[in-house]
Scaffold this active site. Structure first.
Site, PDB file in Angstrom:
ATOM      1  N   PHE A  58       0.813  -1.229   0.000  1.00  0.00           N
ATOM      2  CA  PHE A  58       0.000   0.000   0.000  1.00  0.00           C
ATOM      3  C   PHE A  58       0.839   1.269   0.000  1.00  0.00           C
ATOM      4  CE2 PHE A  58      -2.395  -3.393   2.169  1.00  0.00           C
ATOM      5  CZ  PHE A  58      -3.449  -3.513   1.282  1.00  0.00           C
ATOM      6  N   CYS A 105      -0.251   3.228 -10.715  1.00  0.00           N
ATOM      7  CA  CYS A 105      -1.168   2.329  -9.997  1.00  0.00           C
ATOM      8  C   CYS A 105      -2.641   2.571 -10.296  1.00  0.00           C
ATOM      9  CB  CYS A 105      -0.914   2.445  -8.501  1.00  0.00           C
ATOM     10  SG  CYS A 105       0.826   2.218  -8.112  1.00  0.00           S
TER      11      CYS A 105
HETATM   12  C1  UGA Z   1      -1.155   4.842  -4.930  1.00  0.00           C
HETATM   13  C2  UGA Z   1      -1.808   4.612  -3.564  1.00  0.00           C
HETATM   14  O1  UGA Z   1      -1.967   5.857  -2.888  1.00  0.00           O
HETATM   15  C3  UGA Z   1      -0.987   3.664  -2.713  1.00  0.00           C
HETATM   16  O2  UGA Z   1      -1.660   3.387  -1.500  1.00  0.00           O
HETATM   17  C4  UGA Z   1      -0.767   2.357  -3.476  1.00  0.00           C
HETATM   18  O3  UGA Z   1       0.016   1.435  -2.740  1.00  0.00           O
HETATM   19  C5  UGA Z   1      -0.071   2.683  -4.784  1.00  0.00           C
HETATM   20  O4  UGA Z   1      -0.907   3.564  -5.554  1.00  0.00           O
HETATM   21  C6  UGA Z   1       0.183   1.384  -5.526  1.00  0.00           C
HETATM   22  O5  UGA Z   1      -0.782   0.689  -5.854  1.00  0.00           O
HETATM   23  O6  UGA Z   1       1.346   0.985  -5.695  1.00  0.00           O
HETATM   24  P1  UGA Z   1       0.737   6.498  -5.890  1.00  0.00           P
HETATM   25  O7  UGA Z   1       0.311   6.056  -7.238  1.00  0.00           O
HETATM   26  O8  UGA Z   1       2.185   6.526  -5.556  1.00  0.00           O
HETATM   27  O9  UGA Z   1       0.064   5.556  -4.746  1.00  0.00           O
HETATM   28  O10 UGA Z   1       0.218   7.982  -5.688  1.00  0.00           O
HETATM   29  P2  UGA Z   1      -0.928   8.755  -4.916  1.00  0.00           P
HETATM   30  O11 UGA Z   1      -0.307   9.659  -3.934  1.00  0.00           O
HETATM   31  O12 UGA Z   1      -1.973   7.869  -4.429  1.00  0.00           O
HETATM   32  O13 UGA Z   1      -1.513   9.671  -6.092  1.00  0.00           O
HETATM   33  C7  UGA Z   1      -2.085   9.107  -7.264  1.00  0.00           C
HETATM   34  C8  UGA Z   1      -2.638  10.196  -8.130  1.00  0.00           C
HETATM   35  O14 UGA Z   1      -3.786  10.782  -7.543  1.00  0.00           O
HETATM   36  C9  UGA Z   1      -1.672  11.349  -8.393  1.00  0.00           C
HETATM   37  O15 UGA Z   1      -1.745  11.713  -9.748  1.00  0.00           O
HETATM   38  C10 UGA Z   1      -2.172  12.465  -7.499  1.00  0.00           C
HETATM   39  O16 UGA Z   1      -1.864  13.748  -7.992  1.00  0.00           O
HETATM   40  C11 UGA Z   1      -3.664  12.202  -7.529  1.00  0.00           C
HETATM   41  N1  UGA Z   1      -4.386  12.728  -6.346  1.00  0.00           N
HETATM   42  C12 UGA Z   1      -4.164  12.221  -5.113  1.00  0.00           C
HETATM   43  C13 UGA Z   1      -5.328  13.740  -6.515  1.00  0.00           C
HETATM   44  O17 UGA Z   1      -5.569  14.223  -7.641  1.00  0.00           O
HETATM   45  N2  UGA Z   1      -6.015  14.198  -5.423  1.00  0.00           N
HETATM   46  C14 UGA Z   1      -5.804  13.713  -4.185  1.00  0.00           C
HETATM   47  O18 UGA Z   1      -6.486  14.177  -3.225  1.00  0.00           O
HETATM   48  C15 UGA Z   1      -4.857  12.705  -4.018  1.00  0.00           C
END
Ligand code: UGA
Length: 442
Positions: A150, A263
């Protein structure tokens, strides 16, 4: 415990290094000799806060090698943490996983637990078990455990040390005991990570259901943000008002230009694909994917509506990575937006504090024509990037961009039109500048 980790990407390497930090001996296996050489010299192949320090601190307990034959031979526990990218139809591509499974079958000489950390469709652990039981040497006891990951990029080390939870899926009593023992240090002070046991299919589902829920939360809030624009509400006030409800929570409610990364895009598509295969389509997940597709190019759509022509004009793009804190370019909205800008005849001035090299590779894969690629110029500071541009698009919320002095837009740009896909600037401050400014849901 003799632990081997197959794959040294975000999941594999961080898991290996953290397990070494809790006292285990860990061998990290990868096919990429360059990466292995780099890690043997104490350097991390990925940009991740705190990772190199832990690699150095635990170097006595960490080995890096391409020699999988020797590594798998006597391993007690093998974690598989290789990538599971998407096929064109959205289903998960398990080629790398099965490559490792095959190598394990050919080389294993002792009883072993194979832990699947890669994100794999529900039922894959059963298939891997069937394959291994049929192919390992006689008398070898083998168990397969689902142990989804995660961690998020940019906070990977912290997310693993102080994980929200450890989910372990197995029906095998011996495997249950060994996994408990392996993770025990993380379940105690100072980490106190909750440890949850369940059956394998449930563990596989926890991973998809969690990622897809978070992706859905983002698509939902982005759609509400777009609607806020129509009715004159402000998404930041709206999410503040929502977030105080503990049932909703205030995390993952930041409206923007959609989710990217390695992811959410692939895991939403993979679960949707699987649900259709079972003739039980997940309609919410389908909607989440559709909303995100449009949201990623929302800033370009707004810009295009405001300009009669972009032909020959310079447009600045601030931030290239899919989020701040990582140099990862996978599914970054910047790629789609820049492709559209180039198609419309604009020249692009691009800035990112750490992602430029990876962006160059990503855009070359998307647009093989070098004459088109040459219409992107790269800069190492924001002033030079925006100079003489007619518009600026903000794609990543890097601190350098969020804290940029907005007075400089007027000083340096040819005409000021700001398309802020991350709501970096306060509306009050922007109002004082009296410039054309578009953001999300405000
Ligand atoms: C995500 C999950 O958060 C992790 O828990 C999971 O383990 C991981 O995928 C995985 O499956 O390996 P990650 O892809 O590193 O992690 O990034 P996030 O921080 O979750 O952001 C994903 C996307 O959502 C980004 O483009 C971010 O800018 C966007 N986001 C995130 C938003 O637009 N709004 C938010 O409030 C949060």
């Amino acid at each position: 415990m003799k632990i081997v980790i197959a794959g040294t990407g975000y999941v594999g390497l961080v898991t290996g290094v953290v397990l070494a930090n809790t006292g285990h001996n860990v061998t990290c296996v990868d096919v990429d000799q360059k990466k292995i050489d780099l890690m043997n010299s104490g350097k991390s192949p990925i940009y991740e806060e705190g990772l190199e320090e832990l690699m150095v601190k635990n170097k006595e307990r960490l080995n890096y090698t391409t020699d999988y034959k020797n590594a798998y031979k006597n391993a007690e526990v093998i974690f598989i943490g290789v990538a599971t990218p998407e096929h064109v139809d959205g289903s998960a591509n398990l080629d790398y996983v099965y490559e490792v499974v095959k190598q394990i079958a050919e080389n294993l000489e002792n009883d072993c637990i194979v832990v699947i950390k890669s994100t794999v469709p529900i039922g894959t652990n059963d298939e891997i078990e069937k394959y291994l039981k049929e192919h390992v040497k006689e008398n070898i006891q083998i168990s397969i455990v689902s142990n989804p990951e995660f961690l998020a990029q940019g906070t990977a080390v912290k997310d693993t040390l102080y994980a929200s939870r450890i989910v372990v899926g197995t029906e095998d009593e011996r495997a249950k005991e060994i996994m408990r023992e392996l993770y025990e240090p993380l379940t105690k002070e100072p980490y106190n990570v909750p440890y949850i046991s369940m059956n394998r299919k449930s563990a596989e589902m926890v991973k998809y259901a969690s990622n897809d829920f978070l992706a859905l939360k983002i698509s939902y809030i982005n759609e509400i943000a777009n609607f806020c624009e129509k009715v004159g509400a402000n998404i930041e006030d709206v999410t503040k008002g929502m977030g105080y409800d503990p049932r909703i929570g205030n995390k993952f409610l930041k409206a923007g230009i959609g989710y990217g990364g390695s992811c959410f895009p692939k895991d939403t598509k993979a679960l949707h694909w699987l649900s259709r295969k079972f003739e039980a389509e997940l309609k919410t997940v389908r909607a989440c994917i559709e909303v995100n597709k449009l949201q990623k190019i929302r800033m370009y759509t707004k810009l295009k509506n405001d300009f009669k022509s972009l032909n020959g004009e310079n447009v600045a793009v601030l931030g290239l990575t899919f989020k701040a804190g990582t140099d990862d370019m996978r599914e970054a909205p910047s790629i789609d937006n820049i492709e559209l800008l180039l198609d419309a005849g604009a020249n692009v001035h691009a800035y990112d504090p750490i992602g430029i090299e990876k962006f160059k590779t990503a855009i070359a894969n998307r647009i093989p024509d070098e004459t088109v690629q040459k219409r992107i110029q790269y800069f190492d500071n924001i002033d030079a990037t925006i100079k003489d541009c007619v518009a600026v698009m903000i794609m990543t919320e890097w601190p350098e961009i969020v804290n940029y002095d907005i007075k400089n837009f007027k000083k340096l740009m040819k005409t000021v039109a700001i398309y802020d896909g991350r709501n970096c600037y306060s509306l009050e401050e922007i109002k004082k500048e009296n410039v054309k400014y578009e953001s999300i849901g405000r």
